[in-house]
Scaffold this motif. Sequence first.
Motif, PDB file in Angstrom:
ATOM      1  N   ALA A 164      34.792  47.105  42.669  1.00 32.78           N
ATOM      2  CA  ALA A 164      33.949  46.401  41.528  1.00 32.78           C
ATOM      3  C   ALA A 164      32.474  47.200  41.528  1.00 32.78           C
ATOM      4  N   ALA A 165      31.931  47.563  42.692  1.00 28.73           N
ATOM      5  CA  ALA A 165      30.672  48.420  42.999  1.00 28.73           C
ATOM      6  C   ALA A 165      31.011  49.537  42.128  1.00 28.73           C
ATOM      7  N   ARG A 166      32.088  50.114  41.807  1.00 25.44           N
ATOM      8  CA  ARG A 166      32.458  51.356  41.157  1.00 25.44           C
ATOM      9  C   ARG A 166      32.776  51.154  39.569  1.00 25.44           C
ATOM     10  N   ILE A 167      33.631  50.145  39.332  1.00 25.11           N
ATOM     11  CA  ILE A 167      34.170  50.073  37.888  1.00 25.11           C
ATOM     12  C   ILE A 167      33.594  48.777  37.350  1.00 25.11           C
ATOM     13  N   GLY A 168      33.047  47.777  38.077  1.00 25.15           N
ATOM     14  CA  GLY A 168      32.640  46.591  37.391  1.00 25.15           C
ATOM     15  C   GLY A 168      33.787  45.530  37.760  1.00 25.15           C
ATOM     16  N   TRP A 169      33.465  44.248  37.684  1.00 18.77           N
ATOM     17  CA  TRP A 169      34.147  43.155  38.118  1.00 18.77           C
ATOM     18  C   TRP A 169      35.058  42.919  36.857  1.00 18.77           C
ATOM     19  N   PRO A 170      34.732  43.143  35.599  1.00 14.25           N
ATOM     20  CA  PRO A 170      35.827  42.998  34.810  1.00 14.25           C
ATOM     21  C   PRO A 170      36.960  43.701  35.073  1.00 14.25           C
ATOM     22  N   GLU A 171      36.721  44.952  35.267  1.00 17.38           N
ATOM     23  CA  GLU A 171      37.911  46.060  35.411  1.00 17.38           C
ATOM     24  C   GLU A 171      38.539  45.565  36.599  1.00 17.38           C
ATOM     25  N   THR A 172      37.938  45.143  37.734  1.00 19.31           N
ATOM     26  CA  THR A 172      38.487  44.879  38.858  1.00 19.31           C
ATOM     27  C   THR A 172      39.518  43.803  38.839  1.00 19.31           C
ATOM     28  N   TYR A 173      38.942  42.614  38.076  1.00 23.70           N
ATOM     29  CA  TYR A 173      40.168  41.672  37.937  1.00 23.70           C
ATOM     30  C   TYR A 173      41.142  41.745  37.031  1.00 23.70           C
ATOM     31  N   MET A 174      40.880  42.789  35.757  1.00 31.64           N
ATOM     32  CA  MET A 174      42.102  43.174  35.182  1.00 31.64           C
ATOM     33  C   MET A 174      42.996  44.066  35.921  1.00 31.64           C
ATOM     34  N   LEU A 175      42.536  44.857  36.832  1.00 38.58           N
ATOM     35  CA  LEU A 175      43.544  45.493  37.578  1.00 38.58           C
ATOM     36  C   LEU A 175      44.399  44.588  38.534  1.00 38.58           C
TER      37      LEU A 175
END
Length: 603
Positions: A180-191
């Motif tokens: 999340a620190a690198r790609i963001g929270w939305p992208e992390t939960y998407m993954l």
Amino acid sequence: MSQAKAEKPGWAEVARAMGQRKTGFMALFGFASGLPFSLFLGTLYAWLSEAEVDLETMGVFSLIGLAYAFQFIWSPLVDKVDIPAFRRLGKRKQWIVPMQLVLGTILVTLSVLEPKSQLGWFSLLAGIGALASATQDIAINAWRIDVADEKATLDILSTVYQMGYRLAALVGGAFGLIIAARIGWPETYMLMGVILLAIGAAGLFAPDTQREAASSIGPSAEDLAEFYKPGELRAEVRNKFLWQVIALWAWALLILGIFMVRALGGFIPMLPVYEFAILGSERVLDFNWLLGMFPLGPEGRPDPTEFTAKMGPMIIAATIILPAIIAARLHKRKSDGQDVIAVGEDVSAMKFGALDHLYRALLVPLVEFVGRLGWSLVLILALVLTYRICDAIWGTFAYPFYLGELNYTNDEVAFASKFFGVGAIIAGLALGGYMLTVMGRMLTLTLGALLAALTNLLYADLAIGGMYMQAASDAVGFSALINFIAPFGSEGLPRLTFTIMFENLAIGIAGAAYIAWLSSIVSKKYAAVQYALLSSLTLLIGTLGRGALGEMIEDQGYFDVFVLTTFIGLIAVVLCLAEWMRESRFGAKSGVVTPEPAAQPAE
């Protein structure tokens, strides 16, 4: 090579079990079970904090954890009701796969929402996700028990399940924060959502047992006809006790429902007050005392921890203890031949109704459990309540101890507990799986309890300076290793990591043995309900003891608390020895060994 030598237990047997198709799917299902728990009850708070959601609202999010603690309430639904569109997947997969797809979809949907401006939808989806996750856990635990065989043994499947679960906790926790620190929270939960969707798709190919009933929903008429054979209890007697259980469970659901609505800020109007006369004397029946049963937090909302501590024992009594007593009374009546259908009695006029379905879902699993185990159930419940109590209670106070009492930094604690610690747990689980294969379930269970209890003394040493742990770490070269791979740490980091390593190794061994033992004492036919009841007790007992333990920490300090938890753990060791003797005499499944036909998995 002789036959005896070929069948000698050891790493070869473990390797054969690990190569089984069922074992691979067990690892996937364990991962799918642990990932939502981590994302909904851990990592989500970091996202909410970054989105500047207030602490009061984040406190409300902790309520979704009640879904895991009280999952046994709807476990009969998972055990006995078929989903029409998914029934052909198998008895357990018809619940597992849809829940995984729902969870994946929810995580993907959360990724496109903004927590602060769309908090209503965010809260609703998180709550539904927790319910779906707890429901998935019920079905996965039952699946593990159903599909175990002589190759993919119950002990190995239980160990692999926990390995997957712990790995998911690491991925959803520490790695989730890093990503999340690198790609963001939305992208992390998407993954994470995509991962669960992929596991749901892969789960379509997992083996499973099939429903015996021919109907699309619920049991068949042939199943219900079993209740009207000679020697079975009469319907009016069954229904009388059934209504008592329904009343108890309805009360528990009402209390939980009122609490959830009030905690989420919903308005509950004043409940009605009835006035009536008995023998010429006026009486008043006021139900508003229900609204006073919920301790309020500083913001005027019910506090989840206080609620669980105050109402948890009452809910346990209403949903587990009292129904178990009712089940015991039913079993005794049937065993004594009281109120039973006589041979030759005409039952053709009897019609199967909703109460028969409810009896089969709610009471039959309890009657079977109580009837099979008898007074041994008291010993089993005592062991369930004490075996994991040390780490269950202690977990809440770990970070205050590390950060506040010992003054370690966040980076040091993350290194010792998250990265090194999780690796130690997985190593402990692997060692526990090997011990189960070589030494047997009960010896491993007893040793696990002993090791878990004694590791509390390691923390007691840390609480008074850690002199012995530092000396041990230096003596074996562990301090030099940690100073090399973690140059950012203080001189006290090696002893903290050394202590956490041994504790987590013990937790891994104890956890592997405990889940295997718990799975072995339930009936395959009623696995979902019986396992959910026992595992919920394990979750709840830790929550109920935290208030008293926190007060003791404030009054007497951590050292005395760790000595106390050591003695509690030793009680579990004594109970393990008693259970070992019981199983040696009667067998794991019952007070009298009775073979149980196992459903054959559909490959």
